[in-house]
Motif scaffolding. Structure first.
Motif, PDB file in Angstrom:
ATOM      1  N   ASN A 107       0.859  -1.116  -0.065  1.00 49.87           N
ATOM      2  CA  ASN A 107       0.043  -0.093   0.022  1.00 49.87           C
ATOM      3  C   ASN A 107       0.944   1.359   0.037  1.00 49.87           C
ATOM      4  OD1 ASN A 107      -2.639   1.295   0.105  1.00 49.87           O
ATOM      5  ND2 ASN A 107      -2.490   1.671   2.231  1.00 49.87           N
ATOM      6  N   PRO A 108       0.617   2.159  -0.983  1.00 48.35           N
ATOM      7  CA  PRO A 108      -0.563   2.272  -1.827  1.00 48.35           C
ATOM      8  C   PRO A 108      -0.271   1.625  -3.175  1.00 48.35           C
ATOM      9  CG  PRO A 108       0.795   4.293  -2.074  1.00 48.35           C
ATOM     10  CD  PRO A 108       1.519   3.318  -1.000  1.00 48.35           C
TER      11      PRO A 108
ATOM     12  N   LYS B 102      -1.441   2.560  -8.520  1.00 47.73           N
ATOM     13  CA  LYS B 102      -1.325   3.142  -7.048  1.00 47.73           C
ATOM     14  C   LYS B 102      -2.859   3.241  -6.726  1.00 47.73           C
ATOM     15  CE  LYS B 102       3.025   5.182  -6.590  1.00 47.73           C
ATOM     16  NZ  LYS B 102       3.967   6.276  -6.120  1.00 47.73           N
TER      17      LYS B 102
END
Length: 384
Positions: free
Chosen positions: A141-142, A157
């Motif tokens: 993440n992200p 993303k």
């Protein structure tokens, strides 16, 4: 061995994943998600183990792993990962990559984001195309990385509508799985027995390193990364053999361990006890491999139904001199130290065990027998 509990769900289960715990959290593992495949309708489903395993007033076990909610998934589910506590990322045979949002307050699922044409075969004339299965997804993440059976790599993303980076024709063979080594470096495995590392900071579209299993081109289906030593990975494939690699050195595996009788579909190091490793197979078996130094005599025995059979461990290649105190037990080239205790975790074999996941003292796996197996008490784990 602790009890492992089964629930039949009328769906072939392709993937299972525990919801991660927040860093430093004192919470216990309670939720996992599943994906189904090869059904008329496929679903993404979060489940709760809650008080599962506690005795009720009648002396029976309280509850079962309970379905929290589900949502329709278009195409066969090829892979599933949690990107955070609430977001579940899925890979589809249609080439679509979807981020589902699990609303914890009312236990519902919704589509948070979707890249419908993440993977496709270009048609003879743009913009025509046909979908290509998305074979694997990995999240940090992200960042979300996906690989397709047609040889494409995408870097997405969260909250970005388009891919941040795409490598078309990254591989002329079929990708089957992907993992992060460290941001921004990933590792892929393919259908001709190759491991390739890719660094998104590099401008070119070529892999930074290529390792190869053998000249036989055995298909690799799965890859697991050591949680503490990112250069140590394990793979499994068509021949059922467990291969251990040091991706920093050489181009061949450190060791090959004779394992399952059919394709190995998944491999995981335990995230906090990486001397313990888990594999599952088309032959219906789920195994725990114990390479810890405190195993008595390090016997290579597989126990099932009161019978034992010796498994052979083959160590190949010669690693550079590394002080023994810092080398992983999985990289040992001493045959006496390569002997590993192996235990079967399922009471009997049936249809294929397609996927597994392990977190703290909990393990979950899904099968083509439309069953989900769960244990909350892996016998070797001490929760501090």
């Amino acid at each position: 061995m602790e009890e492992i509990y089964v629930k039949f769900v009328s769906q072939k289960i392709s993937k299972t994943r525990w919801r991660p715990l927040p860093p430093g959290s004192l919470q216990t593992v309670e939720t996992f998600a599943t994906e189904s495949w090869d059904n008329e309708e496929n679903y993404v489903s979060p489940w709760s183990i809650g008080d599962f395993g506690n005795l009720d007033s009648d002396g029976g076990f309280e509850g079962d792993h309970q379905l929290l909610c589900d949502i329709r998934h278009h195409g066969d589910a090829m892979d599933l990962q949690f990107s955070d506590q609430e977001r579940i990322v899925t890979a589809s045979s249609t080439g679509c990559v979807t981020v589902f949002l699990h609303h914890l307050n009312n236990q519902t699922l919704s589509v948070n984001q979707q890249w419908t044409t993440a993977h496709y075969h270009p048609g003879p004339g743009s913009p025509s195309y046909s979908s290509a299965p998305c074979a694997g997804v990995v999240c940090n993440n992200p960042e979300i990385v996906t690989v397709g059976e047609h040889g494409r790599i995408n870097l997405f993303k969260a909250d970005h509508k388009e891919a941040v980076r795409t490598i078309d024709n990254a591989d002329s063979s079929t990708f089957h799985a992907v993992t992060f080594l460290q941001t921004p470096e990933i590792l892929t495995v393919n259908s001709i027995g190759q491991l390739k590392t890719w660094n998104f900071r590099q401008q070119g579209n070529e892999p930074s390193h290529i390792l190869s299993l053998t000249s036989d081109r055995v298909t690799l289906h799965c890859v697991g990364r050591h949680p503490n030593e990112q250069h140590v990975v394990a793979t499994g494939g068509q021949d059922g053999i467990l291969s251990i690699w040091n991706v920093r050195q050489g181009t061949m595996p450190v060791s090959l361990l004779k394992a399952h009788e059919a394709e190995m579909w998944d491999v995981h190091f335990h995230p906090s006890n990486p001397d313990h490793l888990f594999t599952c197979s088309e032959d219906g078996s789920l195994w725990h491999w114990d390479a810890s130094t405190d195993v008595p005599e390090k016997l290579s025995l597989f126990h099932q139904g009161g019978r034992s059979s010796t498994l052979l461990s083959h160590s190949i290649g010669n690693q550079a001199n590394v002080h023994q105190s810092v080398i992983s037990s999985w990289l040992s080239t001493d045959p006496a130290k390569d002997r590993t205790q192996i235990t079967s975790l399922l009471p009997s074999r049936s249809l294929s065990v397609n996927n597994l996941d392990v977190l703290d003292p909990c393990l979950v796996c899904g099968t083509d027998a439309e069953a989900i197996y769960v244990t909350r008490h892996l016998f070797f784990i001490e929760v501090l």
